[in-house]
Design a protein around this motif. Sequence first.
Motif, PDB file in Angstrom:
ATOM      1  N   PRO A 229      59.356  44.792 130.915  1.00  0.00           N
ATOM      2  CA  PRO A 229      59.517  44.534 129.485  1.00  0.00           C
ATOM      3  C   PRO A 229      58.157  44.515 128.799  1.00  0.00           C
ATOM      4  O   PRO A 229      57.185  44.009 129.345  1.00  0.00           O
ATOM      5  N   SER A 230      58.106  45.078 127.602  1.00  0.00           N
ATOM      6  CA  SER A 230      56.813  45.149 126.940  1.00  0.00           C
ATOM      7  C   SER A 230      56.748  44.253 125.716  1.00  0.00           C
ATOM      8  O   SER A 230      57.758  43.862 125.144  1.00  0.00           O
ATOM      9  N   MET A 231      55.523  43.902 125.368  1.00  0.00           N
ATOM     10  CA  MET A 231      55.239  42.952 124.303  1.00  0.00           C
ATOM     11  C   MET A 231      54.141  43.536 123.418  1.00  0.00           C
ATOM     12  O   MET A 231      53.352  44.368 123.869  1.00  0.00           O
ATOM     13  N   MET A 232      54.072  43.031 122.195  1.00  0.00           N
ATOM     14  CA  MET A 232      52.903  43.300 121.375  1.00  0.00           C
ATOM     15  C   MET A 232      52.548  42.057 120.562  1.00  0.00           C
ATOM     16  O   MET A 232      53.381  41.166 120.373  1.00  0.00           O
ATOM     17  N   GLY A 267      62.474  43.169 125.140  1.00  0.00           N
ATOM     18  CA  GLY A 267      63.005  43.985 126.228  1.00  0.00           C
ATOM     19  C   GLY A 267      62.805  45.472 126.081  1.00  0.00           C
ATOM     20  O   GLY A 267      63.436  46.252 126.790  1.00  0.00           O
ATOM     21  N   ILE A 268      61.905  45.891 125.197  1.00  0.00           N
ATOM     22  CA  ILE A 268      61.574  47.320 125.149  1.00  0.00           C
ATOM     23  C   ILE A 268      60.926  47.691 126.478  1.00  0.00           C
ATOM     24  O   ILE A 268      60.062  46.987 126.976  1.00  0.00           O
ATOM     25  N   MET A 269      61.349  48.785 127.039  1.00  0.00           N
ATOM     26  CA  MET A 269      60.937  49.116 128.400  1.00  0.00           C
ATOM     27  C   MET A 269      59.572  49.785 128.473  1.00  0.00           C
ATOM     28  O   MET A 269      59.302  50.758 127.783  1.00  0.00           O
ATOM     29  N   GLY A 270      58.745  49.235 129.350  1.00  0.00           N
ATOM     30  CA  GLY A 270      57.502  49.910 129.692  1.00  0.00           C
ATOM     31  C   GLY A 270      57.714  50.686 130.978  1.00  0.00           C
ATOM     32  O   GLY A 270      58.842  50.870 131.437  1.00  0.00           O
ATOM     33  N   ILE A 271      56.635  51.140 131.574  1.00  0.00           N
ATOM     34  CA  ILE A 271      56.696  51.884 132.829  1.00  0.00           C
ATOM     35  C   ILE A 271      56.128  51.000 133.937  1.00  0.00           C
ATOM     36  O   ILE A 271      54.941  50.675 133.920  1.00  0.00           O
ATOM     37  N   VAL A 282      54.765  51.744 126.376  1.00  0.00           N
ATOM     38  CA  VAL A 282      55.007  53.092 125.890  1.00  0.00           C
ATOM     39  C   VAL A 282      55.112  53.011 124.374  1.00  0.00           C
ATOM     40  O   VAL A 282      56.088  52.472 123.832  1.00  0.00           O
ATOM     41  N   ALA A 283      54.110  53.540 123.691  1.00  0.00           N
ATOM     42  CA  ALA A 283      54.076  53.423 122.236  1.00  0.00           C
ATOM     43  C   ALA A 283      55.326  54.037 121.603  1.00  0.00           C
ATOM     44  O   ALA A 283      55.873  53.505 120.631  1.00  0.00           O
ATOM     45  N   ILE A 305      48.876  45.468 114.698  1.00  0.00           N
ATOM     46  CA  ILE A 305      49.049  45.278 116.144  1.00  0.00           C
ATOM     47  C   ILE A 305      47.685  45.419 116.816  1.00  0.00           C
ATOM     48  O   ILE A 305      47.004  46.430 116.646  1.00  0.00           O
ATOM     49  N   VAL A 306      47.325  44.412 117.596  1.00  0.00           N
ATOM     50  CA  VAL A 306      45.991  44.409 118.199  1.00  0.00           C
ATOM     51  C   VAL A 306      46.052  44.645 119.715  1.00  0.00           C
ATOM     52  O   VAL A 306      45.068  45.035 120.329  1.00  0.00           O
ATOM     53  N   ARG A 307      47.190  44.423 120.314  1.00  0.00           N
ATOM     54  CA  ARG A 307      47.304  44.597 121.765  1.00  0.00           C
ATOM     55  C   ARG A 307      48.768  44.724 122.146  1.00  0.00           C
ATOM     56  O   ARG A 307      49.634  44.112 121.514  1.00  0.00           O
ATOM     57  N   THR A 308      49.040  45.515 123.181  1.00  0.00           N
ATOM     58  CA  THR A 308      50.369  45.536 123.791  1.00  0.00           C
ATOM     59  C   THR A 308      50.199  45.268 125.284  1.00  0.00           C
ATOM     60  O   THR A 308      49.098  45.434 125.822  1.00  0.00           O
ATOM     61  N   TRP A 309      51.254  44.830 125.925  1.00  0.00           N
ATOM     62  CA  TRP A 309      51.194  44.676 127.381  1.00  0.00           C
ATOM     63  C   TRP A 309      52.621  44.716 127.922  1.00  0.00           C
ATOM     64  O   TRP A 309      53.588  44.595 127.170  1.00  0.00           O
TER      65      TRP A 309
END
Lengths: 386, 474, 95
Positions: A229-232, A267-271, A282-283, A305-309
Motif C-alpha cells: 500500500p502506498s502513501m503520500m 490502499g493504492i497499490m505500489g510495487i 507508482v505515480a 506533495i513532498v514525499r511518497t512511500w
Amino acid sequence: MSGMRAGSDAIVIGGGLHGTCTAIHLALKGLRPLVIEKNTVGRHASSVNAGGVRQLRRHPAEIPLSVAAMDRWFKLGELLGTYAPMCEFVGNVGQIAVAETGDDMRPLQARVAELHRLGWTHEELIDRSELRRLAPALSEHCIGGLICRRDGFATPYLTMQAFRLRAVELGVRFQEQTRVVALEHGARWNVKTSNGTFESDVLVNCGGAWGWQAAEMVGEILPRGYFAPSMMVTTRMPHFLDPVVIGTGRKLSFKQTDTGTVVIGGGIMGIPHLDQDIADTVAERLRVSAQSCAILFPIMRRAIIVRTWAGLEARMPDEIPVIGPSQTAPNMWHAFGFSGHGFQLSPIVGSLLADLIVEGKSPLPIEAFRPGRFNEGPLRIDPTAA
Amino acid sequence: MSDERHELAIIGAGPAGMAAAITAAELGLDTVLLDEQGVPGGQIYRNIEALDRDGSIGSLGEDYRRGVDLARELRASRASYRPWSTVWQAAPDGRIGVTSAQGARMVRAQRILLATGAQERPVPVPGWTRRGVMTVGAAQTLLKASQLVPDVPVVLAGSGPLIYLVAIQLARAGCTIASILISTPGSRIAGALTELPRALLAGRALVKGIGWINEVRRLGIPTTSGVAHLRIEGAEQAEAVSYDADRKRQRVAAGLVLLHEGIIPNVQLSLAARCRHVWDESQVCWRPDTDQWGATSQERMAVVGDGAGIHGAQAAEPLGRLAALDAAFRLGRIDRAERDRRAAAERAELVRHDRIRPLLDRLFQPMPGMLLPDDPDTIVCRCEDVTLGALRDAVKLGGNDPNRAKLLTRCGMGPCQGRMCGPTVAAVIAHETGSSMQEVGTYRIRVPVRPVPLTALAELVGDDAGLPSAEATL
Amino acid sequence: MFRRLKPVTNDITIYLDDRPITVAAGDTVAAALLAAGVTDFRSSAVIGESREPHCMIGNCYECLVEIDDLPDRQACLVPVAAGMRVRRQVQGPRA
C-alpha cells in the motif's frame, strides 16, 4: 499447551509493533525475550502505515480486540510508561467513512444494522449537518457518513520507537540485521540465523509480510499474500481537519497531523519487492488518490506533495490476521497477516499472545484467527499454486 | 493516452548533459534532454547565452565561452531539448516523472542519464540560518543570472577555489569584500605540494588557481587562513562573523556572509532509484558507484558529470560523451569496437582534466570542524528547525542511522528531503557512534525528489501499462 | 542588500502581498524579490525564524513563497511573469 515458566527464553521473529508488544508482555510475565529482526526494528509497516487508530469498519471478528486495544490507547502510560507521550496519540476526534451519494450511504446503513445485531454500538450514522460540523473542510456535496467517535490517530514511527524503548527498559534484547534461515526443534528451539544460532523455549512468529516464510520453515503452509500500500504526505498546511476521513466509494484515508502535514493513504497499490525488503510507489496509480483528495477537500487544491512511500503488508485471503499456535510445531505461535490494518491492534495482540503462551488461553476470542482455518474446506489453499 | 517515449533521456543541461545529448543525437539516438531551467548551461554556464549576447563573459572569465559553444551545438542537434521541465522521478524501469507548465506527465526511456550535477556542501555554522547568509554559489548565480551584486560589505568563509573566484568577480563588479576567511590551514599547502609534479601536468588549471590567489591579494582583500569555530552573529540577520584564528577570537562586520565548503554530487535522483552509492573519502561525499561509462548498479541508468563525483566542468564533457557512446552501444546503434574506438579520445581528455583533481581534493578537503558544529543550538535541519543537540539526543535514543534519526527528530522530513541536513546528520551519527560514513549510510530518498502540486498529480498524464499487477501476489 | 550592475530595460509588474512591484522580466521570483529589497520570504516551520534564499539554485528550499495560489513554490526556480501574484509565507502557508 502448558504454561511457560518464568525464566524461559522466548524468541520473537520480527521487530515490528506486534513482535515488540509480544516481547514486552512476555517480559512482564518473567520470560526473557529476544527479538530477531532482519532489518532494523520497525523498519516496515509498523513505522510507515497511515497511523489510523481505528475501530471503524473492522471485520466483526476483530471488533472485540479492537475495542480492548482502544481502551489501551487511552491508557498508554500503563503499557509504555514514560514513553507513552511519544506516540502522539490523538483520540476522540473520530474516524468518518464519508458518503458522497446514496450508493455510498446504503452499505454504511447496512453496516450499522449488522453491528447492532451483533451487539455493538460504537459506529453511528451521521447526517450532512453533523458531517459539516465535524469536518467543515469536506466538500459540500458529501451527504453524511459513518463515524466511530472514539477513534483517532497516532504517529506510527514514534509509536514504534516508544514500544521499542519500553521493551528495552524491560530487558528485551533486540538482534537487528539478523535473518532467520532455519528453525529446528529438539529439546528446545534452535533458531539459525545469518548471525549465529539462538536457542529458546518459546518461538513467536510476528514476521509480517514475511510471516509465511517462518511458517514454511516448520512445514506449515500459511497464505503468502502480500501487497504494497502506498502513501503520500504534503508540506505543512494550516489546520483544517480534526477527524480522520476514509472514503466509502473511493480508496482514501486522509488525516492532518499535528504538524499540519496531510497524510494520504487508502490502499493504492505500489510495487512490492519482498525479497529486497522494499516497495515502490507508482505515480500513475497515486493520481486517483490525488483526485479523490481534491474532490473531497477543496482546500487540497493548494496542497503540495513532498514525499511518497509504500510499505509491505501481508494479506490474508479473508483479510484478518493469523493469531494462534502453530499447527505443526510445538511451543510456536503466530501473529501476523494483519492485511493493512494492524496498527490500531498493536497494544492488544502481544498481550493476548503472551496470555496464550504463558497461561494457555486468551482472554479475548481469537478462534476466528486460527492458523488452521485455511485448510478447512473452501478456503483450502494449494501450496503448489505459486 | 500512452506515454511519451524515447530511447535516451538525459536529465540536466549542464556541460555533461549537453555533451551527452549532442553526441547521442549525432549517433542517431532518439534523445530527450530535460532541464528545470529555462535556458541551457546548468550552474557553471548559468545564463551563458544571455551573458554572451551582453558581452559579459569577459568579466566572468574566458573559460566560460565553452558554454556558449555547447549551448549552440545542443540547440542545433536533433536532441529534443525541454527547458522548464522539473524531473521528480527517474525510476529504474525507465519511467520518468516530470512537471512543466503543461502539468505533470510520465516520460518513458530505455536508458536514462542523470546529469544533475552538484550542490554546494551545507555549512552548518552557528547562525547560518539567519537572513544575510547565503552560499558563495548563490551570490554567483545572482550575478550571472540577474546581474545583481551585494551593496553591503561581504565576508566569504569556508574553503575551495570558488571562494577566490567569486570574491574576484564581486570585487570587479565594485562590491566591498570585507574579508575572506579560509578554513584550510596554511600547513595544508605544504602537504598538497606532494601532488605538485602530477598537478603541474594539468598546467593551465594550476596556473589559473594561483592566479586567483594573487588577484585576491592584489585587490587588497584581507584573507585569513586556518579559521575555526565560525559563528554568525546578529539577532535578526547577519551582522558579523566571529572566528578563531592566530590563537585568538576575532570578529569582522558583514552585511552579507557567503559560505562555501566545496561541492558534492546531487544524489537525490540516483538514491531514489536505489543505485548503489559509495562514500568517497577524499571528496568527503556520497557518489553513485559508476563504471568507466557512467553506468550504475541499475541496468538502465548512468550518471555523468559532477553528479557522479566532482570532476569539474571540463571533465564533465568527456564523461557525458562516454555515456552517450555506451548508450548507443547498449541500444544497438554502434558495436562494441566502434564504441571503444571513439572512446579513446574522450578518455585521454578525461585524464588530462583529472590530473589536478587529487591536488584539489587534498587541498580543499573540508575541515571536520566546518562539517560538525560544536554548539548544540546550531540548526542542523533547516526545514524542520532541528538542532544539533536534539539530533545528538536522538542518536542516544537509538537513532543511529539517518533514517532512524529522521523518525525521532523529523530531520530530513521537510521540503528539501535531506539535501541540506543529510551530510551533517551522517557526520554526527558517525561521530557519536564511532562508525564510518559508509556504515552510517544515507537517508532513504523517495519520489518525488522535487515537490509536486497535488493538482498536478491529479492530472498526471501517463498510464501504468506494463507494470506489475496491482493485485496482491499469491 | 543587492543592486543591479546595469539598469533594467525590460521590466514588468508583479504583485507581492497584493502590492504591485516592478521587476526585471528575466529574473526568477527569488532574484526579483531580493532586488526589490525583500529579505523575509518566510517564517521557518517550527521556530518561526525569518528566512531568505540561501542557495539560489533549488537545494535549500528556503525561498518558499506562494505563487498564483500555490504555496511552497521555490522562488529561485520560477521565472517572473506579468501579473504574477506572490505571497510571502511569513506565518507559514496561508489557508
